[in-house]
Design an enzyme around this catalytic site. Structure first.
Site, PDB file in Angstrom:
ATOM      1  N   HIS A  93       0.837  -1.194   0.000  1.00  0.00           N
ATOM      2  CA  HIS A  93       0.000   0.000   0.000  1.00  0.00           C
ATOM      3  C   HIS A  93       0.880   1.257   0.000  1.00  0.00           C
ATOM      4  CE1 HIS A  93      -0.244   0.648   4.721  1.00  0.00           C
ATOM      5  NE2 HIS A  93       0.984   0.542   4.297  1.00  0.00           N
ATOM      6  N   CYS A 143       5.533   6.612   4.095  1.00  0.00           N
ATOM      7  CA  CYS A 143       4.343   5.935   3.556  1.00  0.00           C
ATOM      8  C   CYS A 143       3.810   6.633   2.303  1.00  0.00           C
ATOM      9  CB  CYS A 143       3.240   5.869   4.605  1.00  0.00           C
ATOM     10  SG  CYS A 143       3.718   4.951   6.061  1.00  0.00           S
ATOM     11  N   HIS A 172       4.835   0.118  -0.499  1.00  0.00           N
ATOM     12  CA  HIS A 172       5.662  -0.747   0.360  1.00  0.00           C
ATOM     13  C   HIS A 172       4.705  -1.768   0.953  1.00  0.00           C
ATOM     14  CE1 HIS A 172       3.914   2.220   3.080  1.00  0.00           C
ATOM     15  NE2 HIS A 172       4.034   1.306   4.026  1.00  0.00           N
ATOM     16  N   HIS A 184       3.474  -4.940   4.093  1.00  0.00           N
ATOM     17  CA  HIS A 184       3.495  -5.448   5.474  1.00  0.00           C
ATOM     18  C   HIS A 184       2.966  -6.877   5.505  1.00  0.00           C
ATOM     19  CE1 HIS A 184       4.184  -1.449   7.149  1.00  0.00           C
ATOM     20  NE2 HIS A 184       3.233  -0.981   6.363  1.00  0.00           N
ATOM     21  N   ASP A 228      -4.721 -10.800   0.425  1.00  0.00           N
ATOM     22  CA  ASP A 228      -3.391 -11.398   0.522  1.00  0.00           C
ATOM     23  C   ASP A 228      -2.650 -11.312  -0.816  1.00  0.00           C
ATOM     24  OD1 ASP A 228      -1.274 -12.779   1.790  1.00  0.00           O
ATOM     25  OD2 ASP A 228      -1.952 -14.661   0.895  1.00  0.00           O
ATOM     26  N   HIS A 229      -1.424 -10.818  -0.754  1.00  0.00           N
ATOM     27  CA  HIS A 229      -0.597 -10.620  -1.954  1.00  0.00           C
ATOM     28  C   HIS A 229      -1.271  -9.713  -2.982  1.00  0.00           C
ATOM     29  CE1 HIS A 229       1.736 -13.667   0.047  1.00  0.00           C
ATOM     30  NE2 HIS A 229       2.748 -13.375  -0.749  1.00  0.00           N
ATOM     31  N   GLU A 231      -0.434  -4.171  11.976  1.00  0.00           N
ATOM     32  CA  GLU A 231       0.367  -3.855  10.798  1.00  0.00           C
ATOM     33  C   GLU A 231       1.807  -4.290  11.040  1.00  0.00           C
ATOM     34  OE1 GLU A 231       0.264   0.170   8.484  1.00  0.00           O
ATOM     35  OE2 GLU A 231       2.073   0.182   9.690  1.00  0.00           O
TER      36      GLU A 231
END
Lengths: 136, 140
Positions: free
Chosen positions: A14, A33, A39, A41, A79-80, A124
């Site tokens: 994100h 950010c 980037h 998490h 996810d991913h 996070e």
């Protein structure tokens, strides 16, 4: 009343950006950010449901059904993935931990027929998490 | 929609639990190993929970840079790598983790205004933790 918590994990990318602001203002408020290349998490999600114990099964919730809903509504969707670009809730708002926790609550609350949602806790990082209890 | 954000910080400090109103024998009986005159130390994990609405502009309850700056100035710089008994905050009170939780909460309440301070939770060891929410029961 008994509370059951199920954990799941997803990894996603994100960035934070407000299109109304200049590049400098975005940089000042969002810091690292604000990098538009994004980037990522490893998020850890803890979903807590509550209810009374079924006298026949001894369960507060059928865990398989809960797992299926979590996988379908959250893990498969996030996810991913790139949250800004691939998850509709974040087309116009920032995928902050706060907003992701609210979006997960809303996704689950509509679909979770088997138990009452109590809390969504989203990590996070190991040292940063958000709790959402629905409308208070 | 109200959300609760929790951030975790670490401080390492020493202390000795000793109440001046009690005799040496009573202190030893009450505090046990924690009464050792030479003191001992812990890695405290301090969790600070704030709450509010996620701003429409930023998506955030508060800017983490502001929270980090307040905790850094008023908690970490004050207590990290210090002997708590020697700090002015504990000149009159025993530096139990109960008291430390209240002191940290009160300092942040006075100095952090970007979101509502909900609670401070401190782990003294992985076995003990203490929570203070300004006198009310913390949200679960």
């Amino acid at each position: 009343m008994i509370y059951l918590t199920r954990k799941s994990e997803f990894s996603a990318s994100h960035y934070y950006h407000n299109p109304e602001w200049s590049k400098e203002e975005n940089q000042r408020v969002f810091g690292k950010c604000a990098n538009l290349n994004g980037h990522g998490h490893n998020y850890t999600l803890e979903v807590t449901v509550k209810g009374e114990i079924d006298p026949v099964t001894g369960f507060v919730v059928d865990l398989r059904q809960l797992k299926d809903i979590l996988n379908r509504e959250v893990v498969d969707a996030m996810d991913h993935r790139h949250l800004n670009k691939e998850v509709p809730e974040f087309a116009t708002k920032n995928p902050t931990t706060e907003n992701i926790a609210i979006a997960i609550w809303q996704r689950l609350d509509q679909k979770l027929k088997v138990a009452k949602l109590h809390r969504v806790r989203l990590y996070e990082l190991p040292d940063l998490f958000v709790d959402f209890y629905g409308e208070e | 929609m109200k959300v609760y954000l929790t951030r975790r910080y670490l401080i390492s400090a020493s202390h000795r639990l000793h109440a001046p109103a009690l005799s040496d024998e009573q202190n030893c009986a009450v505090y046990g190993k924690c009464n050792n005159p030479h003191g001992h130390g812990h890695n405290y994990a301090v969790e600070v929970t704030v709450s509010g609405r996620a701003s429409a502009e930023t998506g955030m309850v508060c800017n983490l840079m502001d929270l980090d700056a307040a905790v850094w100035e008023h908690v970490i710089e004050r207590f990290d790598h210090q002997n708590l008994n020697e700090t002015k905050e504990f000149a009159e009170i025993v530096p139990t983790t109960e008291n430390l939780a209240e002191v940290v909460f009160d300092k942040l309440k006075q100095n952090f205004h970007s979101a509502h301070l909900e609670k401070v939770r401190i782990e003294e060891t992985s076995m003990n933790s203490f929570e203070y929410a300004g006198g009310k029961a913390p949200q679960r």
